[in-house]
Design a protein around this motif. Sequence first.
Motif: not given
Length: 427
Positions: A193-210
């Motif tokens: 099990x991995x800790x988290x999934x934020x997208x297959x691109x590595x997490x671009x969807x988190x840019x604005x929230x960050x």
Amino acid sequence: MPAHVPNAGLNRRDLLKRAGGLAAIAAFAASCGGNTGRPSTGGGGGGAKVNLSQWYHQYGENGTKEAALKYAKAYTDAGVAVEWTPGDYASKLASGLLSNKGPDIFESQLNLSMVKSNQVVALDDILADVKDDFSPADLATNTVDGKVYGIRMIVDPQVIYYRKSLLDKAGIKPPETIDDLIAAAKGLTTDKVKGIFVGNDGGLALGAPALWSSGGDRLTTDHKAGFANERAAKAFGKLHELYASKSVLLGAPTDWTDPGALVQGLVAMQWIGMWALPGLQKALGDDLGVIPFPKLDAEGKQAVYSGGWTQFVNAKSANVDAAKKFVKWLWIDQQEFQEDWCLNYGFHIPPRKSLAAKAAKLQSGVAAETVRLTGEFGHTDDPAWTPKMNTAFNDMLTNIIRKGSDPAGEISKAEKTVNDELSRLFG
């Protein structure tokens, strides 16, 4: 409702952004035709009912197309043909709006270029009696120069859902800061099990929230890039730290918009939209918790991306008044249909405050908590944020997150593009 699903790997945020930049895409002839919500009633002369075309992208949830057809068929003052578009809806819509073969009514997200190019008409007159029933944020994301150009159809908050049992087993509390999130992802990662999934691109969807979690925003109120500062650089650097921790799932069978990774036990936490909540609850029951994107540090603030879809009237329509009348009928007068659209095909927050307050499915458990978090920490898109800006922003994130590039240098490049675009738009 996720904005994809002809292709499970399609990034929902990218589609939302592309759909917002309709005026920026070169014109080509758009195909018409489509599924008809009711029989054709002929042209607009001689007292005959007009025919209207209404365009949707292809939603992923079962029953959504049938619902759209049902609503169109129920309308008796005009013929309404529903165009249901799989694949690249954004490009098709852009070309349609730049031609004379586009829709009368369409869904998208407002972009300032659409207003400046006279592609949409203001809807303040049909909103006047119920304007106070929409949240300020949902009005703001569709407002330019004091005029409201669209009626929000659904609100799609994006948050982190997690398996309570896995966090409890590892002795980990729900993260409150980004450092907590990184530590939790590491602590939850096992050989299976991995800790988290934020997208297959590595997490671009988190840019604005960050960025929001650092206290910043993509644009300032005086029309400048709002991410060119040390705290933003720190936040983006943390996304690289998360990516490099080897606790992020990559290469999942479906992308982050689909709940498969969390449902199948591939991860302990997943960034995803509220649209997936019914499926998550069915699979995981009470073993499901929710948190917003964690704050950067003690000076930051938690964040929720409050996305969604909005209904517009095409300024080039030959029947603008009839199109506005239909939009008012469906998205203001028909509360039963509005509730059906928001709650029976995935979960979404009804934009009308009065509907959200009485929506039984959102009054308890994780759904109620997601609604609360959205109200407290939600951020909507600024209409001045263009696709060109978004491309530069995502290029910056890719280089920082995946390549480990220096945040300051990447921010400087993106800042120039954003400020150039703002100068073009505002002079």
